[in-house]
Scaffold this motif. Structure first.
Motif, mmCIF file in Angstrom:
data_model
loop_
_atom_site.group_PDB
_atom_site.id
_atom_site.type_symbol
_atom_site.label_atom_id
_atom_site.label_comp_id
_atom_site.label_asym_id
_atom_site.label_seq_id
_atom_site.Cartn_x
_atom_site.Cartn_y
_atom_site.Cartn_z
ATOM 1 N N LEU A 136 52.623 36.602 41.188
ATOM 2 C CA LEU A 136 52.155 35.629 40.417
ATOM 3 C C LEU A 136 51.755 34.332 41.327
ATOM 4 N N GLN B 106 54.377 31.211 38.477
ATOM 5 C CA GLN B 106 55.833 31.206 38.672
ATOM 6 C C GLN B 106 56.598 30.072 37.830
ATOM 7 N N TYR C 159 57.079 31.354 34.436
ATOM 8 C CA TYR C 159 57.992 32.345 34.316
ATOM 9 C C TYR C 159 59.467 31.692 34.359
ATOM 10 N N LEU D 246 63.350 32.936 42.173
ATOM 11 C CA LEU D 246 62.737 34.089 41.545
ATOM 12 C C LEU D 246 63.068 35.482 42.047
ATOM 13 N N HIS E 13 64.367 37.954 30.927
ATOM 14 C CA HIS E 13 63.041 38.471 31.877
ATOM 15 C C HIS E 13 61.704 38.905 30.727
ATOM 16 N N VAL F 132 58.309 38.642 41.200
ATOM 17 C CA VAL F 132 57.550 37.702 40.517
ATOM 18 C C VAL F 132 56.988 36.895 41.644
ATOM 19 N N TRP G 152 58.104 37.134 30.982
ATOM 20 C CA TRP G 152 56.859 37.875 31.408
ATOM 21 C C TRP G 152 56.069 37.653 29.926
#
Length: 75
Positions: A17, A22, A25, A9, A53, A13, A57
């Motif tokens: 996170l 993660q 995501y 990632l 993306h 991120v 989010w």
């Protein structure tokens, strides 16, 4: 360009996170990456990556929020 693991990632991120965030995501990004493969599936001139993306989010924000110190915490 899907992500096979959280270590792939983007740095922002990974550094912001928690692990579960993660995971959310990565899974949302990968799903959106497939869903928005065709330009006709996206809004305006958004790239496939930008769309993925944004979706990722959005998925994170359903479960996590920033606290007063700017850290991502579960709602």
């Amino acid at each position: 360009m899907s992500y096979k693991s959280n270590s792939e990632l983007p740095k922002t991120v990974r550094e912001n996170l928690p692990e579960h965030g993660q995971d959310i995501y990565r899974e949302a990004f990968n799903s959106a990456w497939e869903e928005y493969k065709e330009p006709s599936e996206r809004r305006g001139d958004t790239t496939r990556e930008e769309a993925a993306h944004k979706v990722a989010w959005s998925a994170v924000k359903k479960v996590y929020e920033k606290d007063s110190k700017g850290n991502w915490v579960k709602k």
